[in-house]
Design an enzyme around this catalytic site. Structure first.
Site, PDB file in Angstrom:
ATOM      1  N   PHE A  76       0.826  -1.208   0.000  1.00  0.00           N
ATOM      2  CA  PHE A  76       0.000   0.000   0.000  1.00  0.00           C
ATOM      3  C   PHE A  76       0.867   1.268   0.000  1.00  0.00           C
ATOM      4  O   PHE A  76       0.857   2.058  -0.951  1.00  0.00           O
ATOM      5  CB  PHE A  76      -0.938  -0.048   1.207  1.00  0.00           C
ATOM      6  CG  PHE A  76      -1.566   1.253   1.592  1.00  0.00           C
ATOM      7  CD1 PHE A  76      -2.184   2.063   0.645  1.00  0.00           C
ATOM      8  CD2 PHE A  76      -1.552   1.672   2.911  1.00  0.00           C
ATOM      9  CE1 PHE A  76      -2.763   3.274   1.008  1.00  0.00           C
ATOM     10  CE2 PHE A  76      -2.135   2.863   3.293  1.00  0.00           C
ATOM     11  CZ  PHE A  76      -2.733   3.675   2.341  1.00  0.00           C
TER      12      PHE A  76
ATOM     13  N   ASP B 163      12.476 -11.502  -0.434  1.00  0.00           N
ATOM     14  CA  ASP B 163      12.125 -11.478   0.983  1.00  0.00           C
ATOM     15  C   ASP B 163      13.285 -10.845   1.742  1.00  0.00           C
ATOM     16  O   ASP B 163      14.424 -11.328   1.675  1.00  0.00           O
ATOM     17  CB  ASP B 163      11.890 -12.915   1.464  1.00  0.00           C
ATOM     18  CG  ASP B 163      11.344 -12.991   2.879  1.00  0.00           C
ATOM     19  OD1 ASP B 163      11.724 -12.146   3.714  1.00  0.00           O
ATOM     20  OD2 ASP B 163      10.544 -13.900   3.163  1.00  0.00           O
TER      21      ASP B 163
ATOM     22  N   TYR C  90       4.690  -7.773  16.094  1.00  0.00           N
ATOM     23  CA  TYR C  90       4.828  -6.542  15.307  1.00  0.00           C
ATOM     24  C   TYR C  90       5.396  -5.413  16.162  1.00  0.00           C
ATOM     25  O   TYR C  90       6.385  -4.769  15.788  1.00  0.00           O
ATOM     26  CB  TYR C  90       3.465  -6.151  14.734  1.00  0.00           C
ATOM     27  CG  TYR C  90       3.495  -4.958  13.812  1.00  0.00           C
ATOM     28  CD1 TYR C  90       4.135  -5.027  12.580  1.00  0.00           C
ATOM     29  CD2 TYR C  90       2.863  -3.766  14.152  1.00  0.00           C
ATOM     30  CE1 TYR C  90       4.151  -3.936  11.723  1.00  0.00           C
ATOM     31  CE2 TYR C  90       2.867  -2.675  13.302  1.00  0.00           C
ATOM     32  CZ  TYR C  90       3.519  -2.763  12.089  1.00  0.00           C
ATOM     33  OH  TYR C  90       3.538  -1.679  11.236  1.00  0.00           O
TER      34      TYR C  90
ATOM     35  N   HIS D 283      -5.163  -3.082   1.144  1.00  0.00           N
ATOM     36  CA  HIS D 283      -5.634  -4.444   0.909  1.00  0.00           C
ATOM     37  C   HIS D 283      -7.088  -4.539   1.376  1.00  0.00           C
ATOM     38  O   HIS D 283      -7.407  -4.127   2.490  1.00  0.00           O
ATOM     39  CB  HIS D 283      -4.767  -5.434   1.678  1.00  0.00           C
ATOM     40  CG  HIS D 283      -4.918  -6.852   1.249  1.00  0.00           C
ATOM     41  ND1 HIS D 283      -6.079  -7.566   1.468  1.00  0.00           N
ATOM     42  CD2 HIS D 283      -4.069  -7.692   0.598  1.00  0.00           C
ATOM     43  CE1 HIS D 283      -5.929  -8.780   0.987  1.00  0.00           C
ATOM     44  NE2 HIS D 283      -4.732  -8.894   0.454  1.00  0.00           N
TER      45      HIS D 283
ATOM     46  N   ARG E 179      -8.063  -3.625   8.610  1.00  0.00           N
ATOM     47  CA  ARG E 179      -7.930  -2.274   9.158  1.00  0.00           C
ATOM     48  C   ARG E 179      -9.280  -1.575   9.103  1.00  0.00           C
ATOM     49  O   ARG E 179     -10.127  -1.864   8.264  1.00  0.00           O
ATOM     50  CB  ARG E 179      -6.875  -1.483   8.386  1.00  0.00           C
ATOM     51  CG  ARG E 179      -5.492  -2.097   8.477  1.00  0.00           C
ATOM     52  CD  ARG E 179      -4.449  -1.114   8.011  1.00  0.00           C
ATOM     53  NE  ARG E 179      -3.383  -1.783   7.281  1.00  0.00           N
ATOM     54  CZ  ARG E 179      -2.266  -1.195   6.895  1.00  0.00           C
ATOM     55  NH1 ARG E 179      -2.072   0.075   7.158  1.00  0.00           N
ATOM     56  NH2 ARG E 179      -1.346  -1.869   6.239  1.00  0.00           N
TER      57      ARG E 179
END
Length: 324
Positions: free
Chosen positions: A18, A63, A150, A186, A191
Site C-alpha cells: 500500500f 524477501d 509486530y 488491501h 484495518r
C-alpha cells in the site's frame, strides 16, 4: 559507492504494498530510478502494474529476511505486514521480517555508504498512557501478547538503526507512522477504514470492536508519502524518530457512520468484543515534524475517504462474479 546525482537509484522494500507503491510513484515522478523489492506476501503486483513499462522502474521478488545484493543510492525499508490480521497469521515470520529485514538493509546501507529510512510505527507506543503521543514517550507495550510480534519487532528494528548509526556512523532516518489510509489498501487487511468501506459497499454489517468510543487518527497516503520524502532529504544530523500522521482524532463509531453516509449504504452497525491489547487512544503529536520537516497533513478526512471509497468501489466491481 555510486556517485550522487540529481537522479538516484532508490531501493524501496515492500514496494508493491500500500505505502510502498505510492512511494514508488512519487520517486519516479521526481525523476529517480526505482528498484521495488517485495515478496508479495501482503503486497500485490496490481499495485505496481502501471509501472512495469516505466523505463526507470524495476521489480524484484525478494524477501528481506535474506540479504539483497544491489547497488543503490538510498534505501526506504517499508517491508513488513502492517495489519493485525496479516502480522498475526505468522508471528515468527513477522518478527523476522522486522529484525532480520532491518539488519539486512542496514548491512546493505553500510556497505554502500548510503542513507536508509526505516518505516517504523505508532505501535511502538503500544496502548499508550499519555495522549497524544510524543517521540520521547517509551511506550506501554505487552511483550508477549498477540500484537507483540509486530510491536516488539519494530521496536527492535529502531534499536538496530540507532546502534548502526552510533557504531558505524550510518546515515539513518526513522519514521513512526500512524494510521494511514487511501487507494491500494488491501481489501481484507482488517484495518478499520478498509473494513468499513468494503462492508458498506457490500451492504454488510459494519463491525466495530469495542463500544466505538476508542479513537484513531487517519492520515491520507499522499500526505504520508510526502513526509517520507521530506524526512529522507533532511540533513544528516536529523535522524528522528519522528511521528508522521494526522493529529485530528476521530471516534471509531463516528468514522463508521461517516462511511455509511458517504457510500449511501444501508449497512447496520454491529458491536463486538475488543481484541486484547487493542489501543484505546492513538493520536500523534507532530510538533517535531512541523519543526524539522516543515510538514503537516493537508488532506481532510472527507476528501481522502472519497478517493478511497472510489478505489474500493472499482476494485469490488472488477472482481464481481458477473464481471466478464
Amino acid at each position: 559507492m555510486r556517485s550522487y546525482r540529481l537522479r538516484k537509484r532508490i531501493l524501496v522494500t515492500g514496494g508493491a504494498g500500500f505505502l510502498g507503491s505510492h512511494l514508488c510513484d512519487r520517486l519516479l515522478e521526481q525523476g529517480h530510478e526505482v528498484l521495488c523489492a517485495d515478496n508479495l506476501y501482503t503486497g500485490t503486483k496490481r499495485n505496481v502494474d502501471h509501472l512495469y513499462d516505466h523505463p526507470r522502474f524495476e521489480f524484484i521478488r525478494h524477501d528481506v529476511t535474506f540479504p539483497l545484493h544491489v547497488e543503490v543510492d538510498a534505501i526506504y525499508n517499508l517491508a513488513c505486514p502492517a495489519s493485525p490480521i496479516h502480522y498475526q497469521h505468522d508471528p515468527v515470520q513477522t518478527t523476522k521480517t522486522s529484525v532480520l529485514g532491518a539488519l539486512n538493509m542496514l548491512g546493505l546501507a553500510k556497505r554502500l555508504r548510503v542513507p536508509v529510512l526505516q518505516a517504523s510505527t505508532s505501535e511502538v507506543y503500544g496502548d499508550p498512557q499519555i495522549h497524544p503521543q510524543t517521540e520521547d514517550y517509551w511506550g506501554h507495550v505487552n511483550p508477549i501478547g498477540k500484537r507483540s510480534c509486530y510491536d516488539e519487532g519494530k521496536r527492535c528494528a529502531e534499536t538496530l538503526f540507532f546502534d548502526y548509526r552510533d557504531q558505524h556512523g550510518l546515515a539513518i532516518k526513522v519514521a513512526r507512522i500512524f494510521n494511514t489510509y487511501g487507494p491500494r489498501m488491501h481489501p481484507n487487511d482488517g484495518r478499520v477504514v478498509s473494513n468499513f468501506i468494503v462492508q458498506a459497499l457490500k451492504g454488510e454489517p459494519i463491525t466495530i470492536y469495542g463500544d466505538g468510543t476508542q479513537t484513531r487518527s487517519f492520515c491520507y497516503v499522499d500526505d504520508l508519502v510526502a513526509a517520507l520524502l521530506v524526512l529522507m532529504a533532511t540533513p544528516h544530523g536529523f535522524t528522528g524518530p519522528v511521528n508522521l500522521g494526522n493529529p485530528n482524532e476521530f471516534r471509531i463509531v463516528d468514522l463508521a457512520e461517516k462511511i455509511v453516509a458517504m457510500t449511501g449504504s444501508g449497512s447496520p452497525i454491529e458491536f463486538r468484543p475488543l481484541p486484547s491489547d487493542d489501543p484505546v487512544q492513538r493520536q500523534p503529536d507532530i510538533t517535531l515534524a512541523r519543526q524539522e520537516l516543515r510538514w503537516e497533513p493537508v488532506v481532510q478526512l472527507d476528501e481522502g475517504l472519497k478517493h478511497t471509497i472510489a478505489y474500493f468501489d472499482a476494485l469490488l466491481s472488477d472482481f464481481a462474479p458477473d464481471n466478464p
